[in-house]
Design a protein around this motif. Structure first.
Motif, short mmCIF file in Angstrom:
data_model
loop_
_atom_site.label_atom_id
_atom_site.label_comp_id
_atom_site.label_asym_id
_atom_site.label_seq_id
_atom_site.Cartn_x
_atom_site.Cartn_y
_atom_site.Cartn_z
N SER A 434 2.61 -9.42 3.16
CA SER A 434 1.20 -9.16 2.92
C SER A 434 0.46 -9.02 4.24
O SER A 434 0.81 -9.68 5.23
CB SER A 434 0.57 -10.28 2.07
OG SER A 434 -0.79 -10.02 1.82
N HIS A 435 -0.54 -8.18 4.24
CA HIS A 435 -1.45 -8.06 5.37
C HIS A 435 -2.84 -8.38 4.83
O HIS A 435 -3.35 -7.67 3.98
CB HIS A 435 -1.41 -6.67 5.98
CG HIS A 435 -2.04 -6.59 7.35
ND1 HIS A 435 -3.40 -6.69 7.53
CD2 HIS A 435 -1.50 -6.46 8.59
CE1 HIS A 435 -3.68 -6.60 8.82
NE2 HIS A 435 -2.53 -6.48 9.49
N TRP A 436 -3.39 -9.47 5.36
CA TRP A 436 -4.65 -9.96 4.82
C TRP A 436 -5.74 -8.89 4.90
O TRP A 436 -5.99 -8.32 5.94
CB TRP A 436 -5.07 -11.21 5.60
CG TRP A 436 -6.15 -11.99 4.93
CD1 TRP A 436 -6.50 -11.96 3.60
CD2 TRP A 436 -7.01 -12.94 5.53
NE1 TRP A 436 -7.51 -12.83 3.35
CE2 TRP A 436 -7.87 -13.45 4.53
CE3 TRP A 436 -7.16 -13.42 6.84
CZ2 TRP A 436 -8.85 -14.40 4.77
CZ3 TRP A 436 -8.13 -14.37 7.09
CH2 TRP A 436 -8.96 -14.86 6.08
N GLY A 437 -6.33 -8.60 3.74
CA GLY A 437 -7.38 -7.60 3.67
C GLY A 437 -6.88 -6.21 3.38
O GLY A 437 -7.70 -5.29 3.22
N GLU A 438 -5.55 -6.02 3.28
CA GLU A 438 -5.02 -4.67 3.10
C GLU A 438 -4.08 -4.53 1.89
O GLU A 438 -4.29 -3.68 1.04
CB GLU A 438 -4.30 -4.21 4.36
CG GLU A 438 -5.22 -4.04 5.57
CD GLU A 438 -4.48 -3.47 6.76
OE1 GLU A 438 -3.33 -3.02 6.59
OE2 GLU A 438 -5.05 -3.47 7.87
N PHE A 439 -3.04 -5.36 1.81
CA PHE A 439 -2.08 -5.17 0.73
C PHE A 439 -1.26 -6.44 0.53
O PHE A 439 -1.22 -7.32 1.38
CB PHE A 439 -1.14 -4.00 1.03
CG PHE A 439 -0.12 -4.30 2.10
CD1 PHE A 439 1.12 -4.87 1.77
CD2 PHE A 439 -0.39 -4.06 3.44
CE1 PHE A 439 2.06 -5.16 2.75
CE2 PHE A 439 0.53 -4.34 4.42
CZ PHE A 439 1.75 -4.89 4.07
N THR A 440 -0.58 -6.47 -0.62
CA THR A 440 0.44 -7.49 -0.91
C THR A 440 1.60 -6.78 -1.59
O THR A 440 1.39 -5.92 -2.45
CB THR A 440 -0.11 -8.58 -1.84
OG1 THR A 440 -1.20 -9.26 -1.19
CG2 THR A 440 0.98 -9.60 -2.18
N GLU A 441 2.82 -7.14 -1.21
CA GLU A 441 4.00 -6.51 -1.81
C GLU A 441 5.06 -7.56 -2.07
O GLU A 441 5.46 -8.32 -1.18
CB GLU A 441 4.55 -5.43 -0.89
CG GLU A 441 5.77 -4.71 -1.48
CD GLU A 441 6.20 -3.53 -0.65
OE1 GLU A 441 5.54 -2.48 -0.74
OE2 GLU A 441 7.19 -3.68 0.12
N PHE A 442 5.52 -7.61 -3.33
CA PHE A 442 6.64 -8.46 -3.72
C PHE A 442 7.87 -7.58 -3.89
O PHE A 442 7.80 -6.51 -4.52
CB PHE A 442 6.34 -9.19 -5.02
CG PHE A 442 5.35 -10.32 -4.87
CD1 PHE A 442 5.78 -11.60 -4.59
CD2 PHE A 442 3.99 -10.08 -4.99
CE1 PHE A 442 4.87 -12.64 -4.44
CE2 PHE A 442 3.07 -11.11 -4.85
CZ PHE A 442 3.52 -12.39 -4.57
N THR A 443 8.98 -8.01 -3.32
CA THR A 443 10.23 -7.25 -3.37
C THR A 443 11.27 -8.07 -4.13
O THR A 443 11.61 -9.19 -3.73
CB THR A 443 10.74 -6.93 -1.96
OG1 THR A 443 9.75 -6.19 -1.25
CG2 THR A 443 12.02 -6.11 -2.03
N LEU A 444 11.75 -7.51 -5.24
CA LEU A 444 12.82 -8.12 -6.03
C LEU A 444 14.11 -7.40 -5.67
O LEU A 444 14.21 -6.18 -5.81
CB LEU A 444 12.54 -7.99 -7.53
CG LEU A 444 11.15 -8.41 -8.03
CD1 LEU A 444 11.04 -8.17 -9.52
CD2 LEU A 444 10.88 -9.86 -7.70
#
Length: 455
Positions: A434-444
């Motif tokens: 995650s980049h605070w203020g920009e995106f979040t990504e979870f990878t399975l």
């Protein structure tokens, strides 16, 4: 015909397994570090103030009022300075808080077992022996057994090395021989007392399980009744409307029903059914996350089919929510897993993404299915507010919930912990960037099916 599966050779497989076990051990210890730091955090400011002041306060007492054989102003001052950042904890920058567990352990190691142990070895007086015993009891209250052992052993070894490499008076062996039984008693007694922390954690799990069972029992019946009522209204409403029109055509006196009234009535039926579905889904998620994951036999599944099922069954709050979730499938892959577990993992990730993008008032959620030559991947990416850097390393910890001044606690802290346990049960992994203020990504990540394990 399927291509042969490449397997690691014996020595390489052994080394990879040992490296993985070491990584898991370090990860669990880091999680323990964070948990103990979190429990101690409300008292850190007070500990920092008391530690910084008391170290300097006792210097004139042991140097002049009740002189001890050895004193060291410089060492006291250095340890006092180390306590100051803890006293200033409320003013730490957010990014610096990610290093708080490491700094906390370092300060406790240097300022307690090292400093006190070194001064005890140099003096050997009753005053310092009692101080050393008090430090042991304090460390036992601040840490669990494994953390205490680490802090105490490392600090004591540092103190011993410092004592041996510096000039000192002959060792007062008689005083230390008498002190050893008290030291062993304090250590053993403190270790027994720290069992209460494990008991508290288990009690919390038991309470959550009991509460989830009670919630399911108390809510399933009324929710079922509401569903049946909504279905009955939907079934008989067309007949009632037709009867109303027939009565109007016959010139009978009946209540006026405007088009907006009929539309509101039809919408209310949909709302009832959607809310019942949403409530049942949340109950299912709570029950599944609160209970240990059983030894369910994995089967070969389609990743695309599982994700589509999760997205189709998810109880969106509105059409706008549904439109924010987009499936980007580059293909499909097979994996050995449990359908209900993966569906609820996707439920958790979509729910969290919708919650935070909704609060931020921006962002879309994209789910990518990416077959690979080795491991296969499902990515859940949202362009919402991101996760603060001090929160990111802890999000998979059970019962950890981040709160802020605007929105309060986000939840019980079991959804992502369940997701990690579910992925590990299926032989996969879950990680977050995650980049605070920009995106979040979870990878399975899923390993390819092993032909030898298929039924």
């Amino acid at each position: 015909m399927k291509p042969p599966v490449q397997r690691s050779t014996g020595p390489l497989r052994f080394l990879r397994m040992r490296a993985w076990l070491l990584y898991r051990a370090l990860t669990r210890f880091e999680t323990t570090m964070f948990a103990r730091t979190r429990y101690s955090q409300p008292k850190m400011v007070a500990i920092g103030v008391v530690g910084a002041l008391s170290l300097m306060f006792y210097y004139p007492i042991w140097a002049w009022l009740f002189p001890q054989p050895y004193e060291n102003f410089g060492l006291r001052l250095a340890c006092s300075v180390l306590f100051v950042p803890l006293a200033l904890l409320p003013w730490w920058p957010r990014r610096a808080r990610a290093w708080l567990p490491s700094y906390w352990y370092a300060v406790m190691t240097i300022c307690m077992p090292f400093f006190v142990g070194y001064m005890t070895l140099r003096n050997g007086t009753a005053v310092w022996l009692m101080t050393h015993l008090a430090v042991i009891m304090l460390l036992m209250m601040l840490f669990d057994v494994s953390s205490f052992v680490l802090v105490f052993v490392v600090g004591s070894l540092m103190a011993t090395v410092a004592y041996l490499v510096t000039p000192h008076q002959p060792f007062n062996s008689a005083a230390f021989i008498e002190y050893i039984p008290l030291l062993l008693f304090a250590t053993a007694g403190g270790a027994v007392c720290t069992v209460s922390a494990s008991m508290a954690e288990q009690n919390r799990l038991d309470a959550l399980t009991a509460a989830s069972n009670n919630i399911a029992h108390e809510l399933r019946t009324p929710l079922g009744s509401v569903r049946i009522a909504a279905q009955a209204v939907r079934r008989y409403l067309p007949d009632l409307l037709q009867s109303h029109r027939t009565a109007l055509d016959a010139g009978l006196t009946v209540a006026e029903l405007r088009d907006n009234h009929l539309m509101a009535l039809e919408r209310s039926i949909g709302i009832m059914e959607r809310e019942v579905e949403y409530s049942n889904t949340i109950i299912d998620m709570l029950l599944l996350a609160a209970r240990p994951i059983g030894e369910v036999r994995p089967t070969e599944l389609s990743a695309l089919a599982c994700v589509e099922q999760a997205l189709n069954r998810y109880p969106y709050g509105s059409r706008a929510e549904r439109d924010r979730v987009r499936l980007e499938a580059a293909g499909d892959f097979l994996f050995m897993g449990v359908e209900s577990l993966l569906v609820h993992v996707v439920f958790n990730l979509v729910r969290n993404a919708l919650l935070h993008t909704g609060r931020a008032g921006k962002g879309i959620i994209q789910i990518y299915i990416e077959p690979g030559a080795g491991d296969h991947v499902i990515r859940v990416h949202d362009t919402g507010p991101g996760i603060p850097p001090d929160v990111l390393p802890r999000i998979f910890n059970r019962f950890y919930s981040h709160s802020d001044d605007k929105h309060g606690v986000d939840g019980l802290g079991i959804g992502l912990a369940f997701s990690r346990a579910a992925m590990e049960h299926m032989g996969g992994t879950i990680r977050c960037s995650s980049h605070w203020g920009e995106f979040t990504e979870f990878t399975l990540t899923f390993p390819p099916p092993d032909p030898e394990r298929q039924p």
